[in-house]
Design an enzyme around this catalytic site. Structure first.
Site, short mmCIF file in Angstrom:
data_model
loop_
_atom_site.label_atom_id
_atom_site.label_comp_id
_atom_site.label_asym_id
_atom_site.label_seq_id
_atom_site.Cartn_x
_atom_site.Cartn_y
_atom_site.Cartn_z
N ASN A 154 0.84 -1.09 -0.19
CA ASN A 154 0.07 -0.19 -0.12
C ASN A 154 0.89 1.21 0.12
OD1 ASN A 154 -1.77 1.98 0.56
ND2 ASN A 154 -2.16 1.44 2.68
N LYS A 203 0.29 4.13 -0.20
CA LYS A 203 -0.68 5.37 0.45
C LYS A 203 -0.58 6.69 -0.39
CE LYS A 203 0.41 3.47 4.73
NZ LYS A 203 0.19 3.39 6.54
N HIS A 228 -9.31 1.30 5.05
CA HIS A 228 -7.95 1.55 5.94
C HIS A 228 -8.39 2.28 7.05
CE1 HIS A 228 -4.02 2.48 6.66
NE2 HIS A 228 -3.61 1.30 5.82
N GLU A 287 -6.73 4.75 8.06
CA GLU A 287 -6.52 6.18 7.57
C GLU A 287 -7.70 6.70 6.97
OE1 GLU A 287 -2.77 5.40 5.87
OE2 GLU A 287 -1.87 4.98 7.92
N GLU A 313 -5.10 -5.07 10.75
CA GLU A 313 -4.44 -4.00 11.09
C GLU A 313 -4.47 -3.18 12.28
OE1 GLU A 313 -2.25 -2.78 6.88
OE2 GLU A 313 -4.16 -1.62 7.18
N GLY A 361 2.68 2.19 10.64
CA GLY A 361 3.46 3.08 10.53
C GLY A 361 4.26 3.57 11.84
N SER A 371 3.62 -2.29 10.22
CA SER A 371 5.14 -2.37 10.39
C SER A 371 5.81 -3.78 10.08
CB SER A 371 5.17 -1.81 11.93
OG SER A 371 5.09 -0.78 12.22
C1 PEP Z 1 -0.60 0.18 6.04
O1 PEP Z 1 -0.32 1.11 5.29
O2 PEP Z 1 -1.63 -0.61 5.91
C2 PEP Z 1 0.56 -0.47 6.98
C3 PEP Z 1 0.29 -1.52 7.38
O3 PEP Z 1 1.45 0.44 6.89
P1 PEP Z 1 3.02 -0.01 7.50
O4 PEP Z 1 3.40 -1.20 7.25
O5 PEP Z 1 3.88 1.07 7.17
O6 PEP Z 1 2.84 -0.06 8.84
#
Ligand code: PEP
Length: 256
Positions: free
Chosen positions: A10, A12, A93, A95, A169, A175, A214
């Protein structure tokens, strides 16, 4: 892992045409791991170019609107994603849920629109740190699964074809460099599987449950080997081939 592992990047709100070179390198790696399903979700602006640039991996959107067209400035419909060359879309997501106030109902409508247009869909769920600290993580996530997963016409076929996935998640792991404990991941994935079977019957076994938060070269092998983990949704570590390739290799149980 009972299913072909699914490794999804992803990007983003990152990426420009210069980054297509990274995508091509990731695509070459995907070609070396046919037992791993690899995909990237770039910003809308790159979907068409990415589709032209790659052959082995899937290309997806990071969101779609629930409606087909109309007065929704700045939004993109599932049909438009298909027209741009996408084959799947991420919805819900954290976000999006946070920045755009998306409720479970909105996420479900988007997931239904995605399937109605022939896209695969990855529905994201996950608890906040406060919810985990309060001992509510499993009930919160189970509720999100119940209320966010697609239910529209054609859902059963899409589930049976493996076109529906869930990404667990934990919001506090995205992140941040903090990763959920493997035991917690196993517990949550089992709880999600139980909800999927309640929703879809036996076909609920066909829904891959990805872990996200992460994931990187150092932790991917352990996370991907955990009971019930069918792949990974990867943010930061999907932006370069150097960072993403070891995760694909870990899913393929091989060297990068
Ligand atoms: C994500 O954007 O879904 C995500 C898990 O980001 P990261 O791997 O940077 O934590």
């Amino acid at each position: 892992m009972p299913h072909r592992p699914y490794i999804v990047g992803n990007w983003k709100m990152n990426g420009n045409r210069a980054m297509l070179a990274e995508a091509r390198a990731i695509d070459r790696a995907a070609g070396r791991y046919p037992d791993v399903q690899v995909a990237l979700a770039p910003p809308f602006t790159l979907i068409g170019a990415l589709r032209e640039a790659v052959t082995a991996m899937g290309v997806g959107g990071q969101d779609c609107h629930a409606h087909a067209k109309g007065a929704h400035t700045g939004d993109v419909s599932a049909a438009m994603l298909v027209d741009s060359g996408a084959d799947f879309v991420i919805v819900g997501h954290s976000e999006r849920r946070k920045d755009h106030g998306e409720s479970d109902g909105v996420v479900q409508a988007k997931a239904d629109a995605a399937l109605a247009n022939g896209l695969g869909v990855i529905v994201c769920v996950g608890e906040t740190l406060d919810e985990r600290d309060a001992g509510k993580a499993v009930s919160i996530v189970a509720g999100q699964v119940d209320a966010s997963m697609p239910v529209g016409e054609g859902t059963s076929d899409a589930v049976a074809l493996g076109k529906v996935a869930v990404a667990y998640e934990p919001v506090w792991a995205i992140g941040t460099g903090r990763v959920a404990a493997v035991s917690d991941v196993i517990e949550m994935h089992a709880a999600i599987r139980a909800r999927l079977i309640a929703l879809y019957g036996e076909a609920g076994e066909k829904v891959r449950i990805l872990y996200g938060g992460s994931v990187n070269a150092g932790n991917a092998a352990e996370l991907l080997a955990a009971q019930g983990v069918g792949g990974a949704l990867v943010g930061g570590a999907s932006l370069t081939a150097d960072a993403f390739l070891p995760i694909i290799a870990a899913a393929g149980n091989g060297e990068a």
